[in-house]
Write a protein that holds these residues in place. Structure first.
Motif, short mmCIF file in Angstrom:
data_model
loop_
_atom_site.label_atom_id
_atom_site.label_comp_id
_atom_site.label_asym_id
_atom_site.label_seq_id
_atom_site.Cartn_x
_atom_site.Cartn_y
_atom_site.Cartn_z
N ASP A 235 39.26 31.11 53.81
CA ASP A 235 40.58 31.65 53.55
C ASP A 235 40.41 32.84 52.61
OD1 ASP A 235 43.71 31.24 53.36
OD2 ASP A 235 42.97 31.49 51.31
N LEU A 236 40.94 34.00 52.99
CA LEU A 236 40.68 35.23 52.25
C LEU A 236 41.12 35.12 50.79
CD1 LEU A 236 39.88 38.18 51.98
CD2 LEU A 236 42.12 38.81 52.91
N GLN A 237 42.36 34.68 50.57
CA GLN A 237 42.85 34.63 49.19
C GLN A 237 42.06 33.63 48.36
OE1 GLN A 237 45.11 36.77 47.81
NE2 GLN A 237 44.77 37.75 49.79
N GLN A 238 41.65 32.52 48.99
CA GLN A 238 40.87 31.53 48.26
C GLN A 238 39.50 32.09 47.91
OE1 GLN A 238 42.09 28.37 47.29
NE2 GLN A 238 40.28 28.61 45.97
N LEU A 239 38.89 32.80 48.85
CA LEU A 239 37.57 33.40 48.59
C LEU A 239 37.67 34.41 47.44
CD1 LEU A 239 34.59 33.62 49.67
CD2 LEU A 239 35.37 35.66 50.87
N LEU A 240 38.69 35.26 47.48
CA LEU A 240 38.87 36.23 46.41
C LEU A 240 39.09 35.52 45.08
CD1 LEU A 240 41.16 38.87 48.19
CD2 LEU A 240 38.71 39.07 47.69
N SER A 241 39.91 34.48 45.10
CA SER A 241 40.19 33.73 43.87
C SER A 241 38.93 33.07 43.33
CB SER A 241 41.27 32.68 44.14
OG SER A 241 41.51 31.89 42.99
N ASP A 242 38.15 32.44 44.21
CA ASP A 242 36.93 31.75 43.79
C ASP A 242 35.92 32.71 43.16
OD1 ASP A 242 37.98 29.39 44.73
OD2 ASP A 242 36.83 29.40 46.60
N ASN A 243 35.99 33.97 43.57
CA ASN A 243 35.04 34.98 43.07
C ASN A 243 35.66 35.90 42.01
OD1 ASN A 243 32.30 34.98 44.72
ND2 ASN A 243 33.95 34.39 46.14
N ARG A 244 36.80 35.48 41.47
CA ARG A 244 37.49 36.23 40.42
C ARG A 244 37.75 37.67 40.86
NH1 ARG A 244 40.01 33.34 36.96
NH2 ARG A 244 39.87 34.99 35.39
N LEU A 245 38.26 37.84 42.08
CA LEU A 245 38.49 39.17 42.63
C LEU A 245 39.97 39.47 42.87
CD1 LEU A 245 35.52 39.45 45.16
CD2 LEU A 245 35.88 40.84 43.11
N LEU A 246 40.85 38.56 42.51
CA LEU A 246 42.27 38.89 42.53
C LEU A 246 42.55 39.86 41.39
CD1 LEU A 246 43.81 35.35 43.21
CD2 LEU A 246 43.40 37.19 44.87
N ASP A 247 43.48 40.78 41.61
CA ASP A 247 43.73 41.84 40.62
C ASP A 247 43.97 41.25 39.23
OD1 ASP A 247 43.58 43.37 42.88
OD2 ASP A 247 45.70 43.92 42.93
N GLU A 248 44.81 40.23 39.17
CA GLU A 248 45.16 39.64 37.87
C GLU A 248 43.95 38.97 37.22
OE1 GLU A 248 46.61 39.06 40.73
OE2 GLU A 248 48.57 40.05 40.54
N GLN A 249 43.08 38.39 38.03
CA GLN A 249 41.87 37.75 37.49
C GLN A 249 40.93 38.79 36.89
OE1 GLN A 249 40.66 35.78 41.14
NE2 GLN A 249 41.15 33.76 40.27
N ILE A 250 40.81 39.92 37.56
CA ILE A 250 39.94 40.98 37.05
C ILE A 250 40.45 41.45 35.69
CG2 ILE A 250 39.07 43.32 37.47
CD1 ILE A 250 39.40 42.67 40.51
N VAL A 251 41.77 41.62 35.60
CA VAL A 251 42.36 42.04 34.32
C VAL A 251 42.11 40.98 33.25
CG1 VAL A 251 44.52 42.55 33.13
CG2 VAL A 251 44.10 43.49 35.41
N GLU A 252 42.28 39.71 33.59
CA GLU A 252 42.01 38.63 32.63
C GLU A 252 40.57 38.70 32.13
OE1 GLU A 252 42.86 34.99 34.62
OE2 GLU A 252 45.03 35.34 34.73
N ASP A 253 39.63 38.92 33.04
CA ASP A 253 38.22 38.96 32.66
C ASP A 253 37.92 40.18 31.79
OD1 ASP A 253 37.86 36.65 34.07
OD2 ASP A 253 36.96 37.61 35.82
N VAL A 254 38.60 41.29 32.07
CA VAL A 254 38.44 42.47 31.23
C VAL A 254 38.91 42.17 29.81
CG1 VAL A 254 39.30 44.80 30.79
CG2 VAL A 254 38.56 44.17 33.09
N MET A 255 40.09 41.60 29.68
CA MET A 255 40.64 41.32 28.35
C MET A 255 39.76 40.33 27.60
SD MET A 255 43.07 43.39 28.49
CE MET A 255 43.75 43.03 26.86
N ARG A 256 39.24 39.35 28.32
CA ARG A 256 38.38 38.36 27.68
C ARG A 256 37.08 39.02 27.20
NH1 ARG A 256 37.90 35.24 31.74
NH2 ARG A 256 39.85 34.12 31.34
N SER A 257 36.54 39.91 28.00
CA SER A 257 35.29 40.58 27.63
C SER A 257 35.47 41.51 26.44
CB SER A 257 34.77 41.38 28.83
OG SER A 257 34.41 40.53 29.89
N LEU A 258 36.65 42.10 26.33
CA LEU A 258 36.91 42.99 25.20
C LEU A 258 37.10 42.19 23.90
CD1 LEU A 258 39.33 45.58 26.83
CD2 LEU A 258 36.92 45.88 26.24
#
Length: 585
Positions: A562-585
């Motif tokens: 499932d495309l959305q599930q695959l993207l979610s599992d790999n932290r590739l949803l737009d919101e997830q990427i932003v979350e990871d950026v904020m966490r890394s900063l």
């Protein structure tokens, strides 16, 4: 209904001929029910219904081993081996059944995961050798279509089967078609064999040392049973050449065999599409552009390898192109070497190939093309998560694969205008082989100017210069990068946005320039991140203090994801990427 009660081929053996014909009719209707609602391969499966009934009636599967090539004709087999719910049930039941031979789905009756072509005989020779060493007596039965005979591995497998010299039965399902029309010298002999009912003087199969039988009536259950019985338990390499009709029993598929090789959901009453209106597509745009350019340049050659419509070359457009279109059949190795020779000879070849099928030609791209530095162009279509998702057809590996080959430039356009600018430059330059990854996220247009020329050294495009965080988003994930930058802006971060354009190497100047006022670089690529574009950038920054988040898909063999599930599992949803950026900063 017979097929609802058939849990295994053993149930078939209790039926008489009249009932078997009913089973064939019911199986065909079940196949049509599935493909009309779920989509799938239509013509190949419909043409092999009667042969499948006869095979399971005569042979003792699963003790006797049945190996399919490509699996485009495996649906009737699934109906008769306990998976009829995938053809008559609801959508959830249909989703549970793969469109290909799959031992993870049915280990008893499906011997191999098979989705790429021309592999069946080679796989079966392994079973043949194992049987011979163990001293058992089971039949090894191969089903291979005439289209698959153009692939080099089919030749290698038949060569070995003949060399082994023991019992193997190869059913050549000759429906006079590959996906489109067949291409290659072997098809002249197949036609002669059909026209002579298998009696012509020159017989390619006999020349290779096979016993040979021909059946013209390849959609007649009774005659199929007769010919299969005549070869059962043979101790010799044997070919059974059957002439079938692609799309048999469904008029639209018979009348337009190429269009009905595969179909999205349709109205089973008349074949009309259930999909919405057609959208602008790269295959149509590419073929229109190529045909226009061909009129001005007789050296421009469109090359395809068994999938001409991947480049938009429908039957009518192939006719328009004439000798300026070459389809080599299902033979990507031949295509890679041939375009190298074409370029050496002064032509301008453009080979368009699906990402998953490109894998067959790795060595030829490396050896025959790149070592020789011949300026051929490779269009890679379908790359990434947005196209096919069956385990045999996932398209996630072209970036690591092609970028590991020296002397090959791999470009990743982000818009329609950028793609055609890159294509024109790649065709006109004369120094190196160039591959271009056609976007798969729809045809995105831009009003911004795009570069007309692209050098041989990578030069990234700084679309927006910010600070602190840089988003380097390649190809089909560029628009995702734009979204991430907008979301970061909402959080008060003015992120840099970079279109890298080059997948094969890093632009050191651009990466170095980020060191002064950035602390985090995020790479986004539509494919496997292991060995990919982002890891190359992470490696470059390794000795420095720059943090790098590599965004891509984890290396794995995914099946019907499932495309959305695959993207979610790999932290590739737009919101997830932003979350990871904020966490890394």
């Amino acid at each position: 209904m017979y097929i609802e009660k058939i849990q295994s081929p053993a149930n078939l053996k209790q039926l008489d001929l009249k009932a078997l014909k009913v089973v064939a009719d019911e199986t065909r209707k079940a196949v049509l029910n599935r493909v009309s609602k779920h989509g799938g391969h239509v013509g190949p499966n419909l043409g092999f219904v009667e042969a499948t009934v006869a095979l399971h009636y005569v042979f003792n599967t699963p003790t006797d081993k049945l190996v399919f090539d490509v699996s485009h004709q495996s649906y009737p087999h699934k109906v008769l081996t306990g998976r009829v719910s995938g053809f008559l049930g609801d959508m959830e039941a249909m989703d549970a059944v793969s469109g290909y031979s799959s031992p993870t789905e049915c280990p008893e009756y499906d011997n191999f995961e098979v989705g790429h072509t021309s592999t069946s005989v080679s796989l079966a020779t392994g079973l043949q050798k194992a049987r011979d060493i163990r001293g058992t007596k089971e039949n090894i039965v191969v089903v291979i279509g005439d289209g698959s005979l153009s692939g080099g591995e089919a030749f290698e497998g038949m060569d070995e089967a003949s060399e082994l010299g023991t019992g193997i039965i190869i059913i050549v399902n000759d429906n006079e078609m590959s996906i489109a029309e067949n291409h290659g010298g072997i098809y002249k002999n197949l036609r002669a064999l059909r026209e002579s009912k298998g009696t012509c003087e020159h017989n390619w199969f006999k020349a290779w040392g096979f016993e040979y039988k021909y059946l013209e009536e390849g959609n007649d259950v009774e005659k199929l049973i007769e010919v299969f019985r005549s070869v059962k338990d043979t101790d010799k390499p044997t070919i059974v050449h059957i002439h079938t009709e692609k799309g048999h029993g469904f008029a639209p598929a018979v009348e337009n065999k190429e269009a009905w090789h595969y179909s999205m959901p349709f109205n089973v009453e008349n074949g009309s599409s259930l999909e919405g209106p057609e959208h602008e597509s790269y295959d149509q745009l590419l073929s229109d552009w190529m045909l226009q350019e061909m009129k001005k340049d007789k050296t421009l050659i469109a090359v395809t390898s068994g999938t001409p419509t991947a480049a938009g070359f429908t039957a009518e457009k192939r006719k328009q192109a004439g000798k300026q279109h070459v389809d080599v059949g299902i033979a990507e190795e031949q295509a890679a070497a041939m375009v190298s020779g074409m370029a050496k000879g002064g032509l301008r070849p453009v080979w368009t190939v699906v990402s998953t099928f490109l894998q067959r030609a790795y060595d030829q791209i490396a050896q025959d093309l790149c070592i020789n530095s011949n300026p051929a162009v490779i269009n890679v279509t379908g790359g990434g998560v947005l196209w096919m998702n069956d385990i045999t057809h996932i398209c996630l590996f072209d970036i690591p694969m092609l970028c590991s080959i020296p002397n090959l430039i791999y470009l990743a356009p982000t818009t329609c205008e950028e793609y055609f600018a890159m294509l024109r430059w790649a065709i006109l330059q004369d120094k190196k082989p160039i591959a271009i990854r056609i976007p798969t996220n729809g045809v995105n247009h831009t009003t911004e100017a795009v570069d007309a020329a692209y050098g041989y050294e990578p030069k990234y495009k700084m679309v927006h210069r910010g600070s602190k965080v840089a988003i380097i988003a390649a190809g089909s994930f560029y628009q995702k990068g734009e979204n991430v930058v907008r979301l970061l802006a909402d959080k008060g971060i003015d992120a840099t946005l970079i279109n890298p354009r080059y997948l094969n190497a890093v632009d050191a100047d651009t990466l170095d320039s980020l060191m002064t006022d950035h602390q985090l670089v995020v790479t986004l690529e539509d494919g496997c991140k292991d060995g990919g574009f982002g890891e190359r950038i992470a490696s470059y920054y390794g000795p420095t203090e720059m943090k790098v988040l590599v965004g891509g898909v984890k290396k794995d063999l995914y099946d019907r994801f499932d495309l959305q599930q695959l993207l979610s599992d790999n932290r590739l949803l737009d919101e997830q990427i932003v979350e990871d950026v904020m966490r890394s900063l």
